[in-house]
Design a protein around this motif. Structure first.
Motif, mmCIF file in Angstrom:
data_model
loop_
_atom_site.group_PDB
_atom_site.id
_atom_site.type_symbol
_atom_site.label_atom_id
_atom_site.label_comp_id
_atom_site.label_asym_id
_atom_site.label_seq_id
_atom_site.Cartn_x
_atom_site.Cartn_y
_atom_site.Cartn_z
ATOM 1 N N LEU A 196 0.819 -1.211 0.000
ATOM 2 C CA LEU A 196 0.000 0.000 0.000
ATOM 3 C C LEU A 196 0.853 1.263 0.000
ATOM 4 O O LEU A 196 0.535 2.238 -0.685
ATOM 5 N N ALA A 197 1.940 1.249 0.752
ATOM 6 C CA ALA A 197 2.808 2.432 0.820
ATOM 7 C C ALA A 197 3.497 2.698 -0.515
ATOM 8 O O ALA A 197 3.560 3.842 -0.973
ATOM 9 N N VAL A 198 3.987 1.659 -1.151
ATOM 10 C CA VAL A 198 4.645 1.839 -2.444
ATOM 11 C C VAL A 198 3.632 2.279 -3.501
ATOM 12 O O VAL A 198 3.888 3.200 -4.289
ATOM 13 N N GLY A 199 2.458 1.652 -3.503
ATOM 14 C CA GLY A 199 1.416 2.049 -4.445
ATOM 15 C C GLY A 199 0.942 3.474 -4.214
ATOM 16 O O GLY A 199 0.747 4.239 -5.160
ATOM 17 N N GLY A 200 0.788 3.862 -2.948
ATOM 18 C CA GLY A 200 0.402 5.233 -2.634
ATOM 19 C C GLY A 200 1.470 6.234 -3.019
ATOM 20 O O GLY A 200 1.174 7.333 -3.498
ATOM 21 N N SER A 201 2.727 5.857 -2.829
ATOM 22 C CA SER A 201 3.837 6.739 -3.233
ATOM 23 C C SER A 201 3.838 6.952 -4.738
ATOM 24 O O SER A 201 4.006 8.084 -5.213
ATOM 25 N N PHE A 202 3.632 5.879 -5.483
ATOM 26 C CA PHE A 202 3.567 6.017 -6.940
ATOM 27 C C PHE A 202 2.363 6.859 -7.361
ATOM 28 O O PHE A 202 2.443 7.641 -8.307
ATOM 29 N N ALA A 203 1.239 6.709 -6.651
ATOM 30 C CA ALA A 203 0.042 7.484 -6.991
ATOM 31 C C ALA A 203 0.276 8.974 -6.755
ATOM 32 O O ALA A 203 -0.111 9.808 -7.574
ATOM 33 N N PHE A 204 0.905 9.324 -5.649
ATOM 34 C CA PHE A 204 1.203 10.734 -5.393
ATOM 35 C C PHE A 204 2.278 11.254 -6.335
ATOM 36 O O PHE A 204 2.261 12.414 -6.730
ATOM 37 N N LEU A 205 3.209 10.392 -6.700
ATOM 38 C CA LEU A 205 4.236 10.787 -7.653
ATOM 39 C C LEU A 205 3.636 11.013 -9.039
ATOM 40 O O LEU A 205 4.132 11.835 -9.811
ATOM 41 N N ALA A 206 2.546 10.308 -9.331
ATOM 42 C CA ALA A 206 1.874 10.470 -10.628
ATOM 43 C C ALA A 206 1.339 11.880 -10.800
ATOM 44 O O ALA A 206 1.285 12.393 -11.926
ATOM 45 N N VAL A 207 0.956 12.522 -9.718
ATOM 46 C CA VAL A 207 0.464 13.898 -9.807
ATOM 47 C C VAL A 207 1.580 14.825 -10.277
ATOM 48 O O VAL A 207 1.355 15.743 -11.067
ATOM 49 N N ALA A 208 2.790 14.575 -9.828
ATOM 50 C CA ALA A 208 3.909 15.451 -10.160
ATOM 51 C C ALA A 208 4.579 15.088 -11.486
ATOM 52 O O ALA A 208 4.975 15.976 -12.245
ATOM 53 N N MET A 209 4.699 13.789 -11.768
ATOM 54 C CA MET A 209 5.482 13.371 -12.931
ATOM 55 C C MET A 209 4.641 13.051 -14.159
ATOM 56 O O MET A 209 5.056 13.331 -15.270
ATOM 57 N N GLY A 210 3.526 12.418 -13.943
ATOM 58 C CA GLY A 210 2.696 12.028 -15.084
ATOM 59 C C GLY A 210 1.665 11.009 -14.650
ATOM 60 O O GLY A 210 1.938 10.118 -13.845
ATOM 61 N N TRP A 211 0.491 11.140 -15.210
ATOM 62 C CA TRP A 211 -0.606 10.277 -14.822
ATOM 63 C C TRP A 211 -0.389 8.828 -15.236
ATOM 64 O O TRP A 211 -1.078 7.934 -14.747
ATOM 65 N N TRP A 212 0.555 8.565 -16.106
ATOM 66 C CA TRP A 212 0.836 7.206 -16.544
ATOM 67 C C TRP A 212 1.314 6.330 -15.382
ATOM 68 O O TRP A 212 1.178 5.110 -15.416
ATOM 69 N N LEU A 213 1.853 6.943 -14.320
ATOM 70 C CA LEU A 213 2.300 6.163 -13.159
ATOM 71 C C LEU A 213 1.135 5.510 -12.411
ATOM 72 O O LEU A 213 1.353 4.565 -11.651
ATOM 73 N N LEU A 214 -0.068 6.012 -12.622
ATOM 74 C CA LEU A 214 -1.224 5.393 -11.970
ATOM 75 C C LEU A 214 -1.445 3.968 -12.461
ATOM 76 O O LEU A 214 -2.020 3.146 -11.739
ATOM 77 N N TYR A 215 -0.994 3.661 -13.686
ATOM 78 C CA TYR A 215 -1.119 2.291 -14.190
ATOM 79 C C TYR A 215 -0.273 1.313 -13.375
ATOM 80 O O TYR A 215 -0.579 0.130 -13.310
ATOM 81 N N PHE A 216 0.799 1.812 -12.769
ATOM 82 C CA PHE A 216 1.640 0.959 -11.932
ATOM 83 C C PHE A 216 1.187 0.987 -10.472
ATOM 84 O O PHE A 216 1.352 0.001 -9.753
ATOM 85 N N SER A 217 0.634 2.115 -10.041
ATOM 86 C CA SER A 217 0.264 2.235 -8.633
ATOM 87 C C SER A 217 -1.070 1.554 -8.317
ATOM 88 O O SER A 217 -1.235 0.997 -7.235
ATOM 89 N N ALA A 218 -2.021 1.594 -9.220
ATOM 90 C CA ALA A 218 -3.340 1.019 -8.952
ATOM 91 C C ALA A 218 -3.271 -0.476 -8.624
ATOM 92 O O ALA A 218 -3.886 -0.912 -7.636
ATOM 93 N N PRO A 219 -2.546 -1.300 -9.394
ATOM 94 C CA PRO A 219 -2.467 -2.717 -9.012
ATOM 95 C C PRO A 219 -1.803 -2.934 -7.656
ATOM 96 O O PRO A 219 -2.245 -3.790 -6.885
ATOM 97 N N LEU A 220 -0.770 -2.151 -7.347
ATOM 98 C CA LEU A 220 -0.116 -2.294 -6.046
ATOM 99 C C LEU A 220 -1.070 -1.940 -4.907
ATOM 100 O O LEU A 220 -1.111 -2.621 -3.875
ATOM 101 N N ILE A 221 -1.834 -0.882 -5.095
ATOM 102 C CA ILE A 221 -2.786 -0.479 -4.065
ATOM 103 C C ILE A 221 -3.875 -1.532 -3.911
ATOM 104 O O ILE A 221 -4.240 -1.905 -2.792
ATOM 105 N N LEU A 222 -4.395 -2.043 -5.019
ATOM 106 C CA LEU A 222 -5.458 -3.046 -4.939
ATOM 107 C C LEU A 222 -4.974 -4.350 -4.318
ATOM 108 O O LEU A 222 -5.668 -4.942 -3.484
#
Length: 132
Positions: A88-114
Motif C-alpha cells: 500500500l505504501a509503495v502504491g500510494g507513493s507512486f500514486a502521489f508521484l503520478a500527480v507530479a510526474m505524469g498520470w501514466w504512473l497510476l497504471y503501476f500504482s493502482a495494481p499495487l494499491i489493490l
C-alpha cells in the motif's frame, strides 16, 4: 482516557487563542485558517476522548496513586507480520508521484494499491493466519 481528553481540550483552547492572536497581528489568511483548522481537529479529538471516557471504566492513568504495573496484561489482538502495508505504501507513493510526474504512473500504482488493500482485508481468510 479522561486526562487525554482534558489535555486536548486545553490544547484546543491554546490553539484558538494563538489563531486569534496570529490572525489579528499578521493579517495573513492562510496561516490563520490553518490554525483555526488545527483548533477544530484538537477540539474534536478532545471531545471524543472526554465523551468516550464517560462510557469506559476508569483506567490506571486516571488514578493519581496508580503504579505502572496496574495497566499490565493483554492489550488486545494485533495482526501478525504482514507485507500488505508495504504494498500500500509503495502504491500510494507512486500514486502521489503520478500527480507530479505524469498520470501514466497510476497504471503501476493502482495494481499495487489493490493487491495491498485486498491482501490486508482478507489476511485472516487464507494462509497461515486463517481462522479455524
Amino acid at each position: 482516557m479522561k486526562i487525554q481528553g482534558k489535555m486536548f481540550i486545553w490544547l484546543s483552547i491554546f490553539i484558538l487563542a494563538m489563531a486569534i492572536l496570529y490572525g489579528v497581528w499578521s493579517k495573513e489568511p492562510v496561516g490563520t485558517t490553518a490554525l483555526f483548522l488545527a483548533f477544530g481537529l484538537a477540539i474534536m479529538i478532545g471531545y471524543y476522548l472526554a465523551f468516550t471516557a464517560k462510557r469506559v471504566d476508569a483506567m490506571a492513568q486516571d488514578d493519581k496513586e496508580a503504579d505502572v504495573a496496574d495497566e499490565a496484561g493483554e492489550l488486545g489482538f494485533f495482526a501478525p507480520h504482514s507485507w500488505q502495508p508495504l504494498s500500500l505504501a509503495v502504491g500510494g507513493s507512486f500514486a502521489f508521484l503520478a500527480v507530479a510526474m505524469g498520470w501514466w504512473l497510476l497504471y503501476f500504482s493502482a495494481p499495487l494499491i489493490l493487491v495491498g488493500l485486498f491482501g490486508w482485508v482478507f489476511e485472516f481468510y487464507r494462509g497461515e493466519n486463517q481462522n479455524q
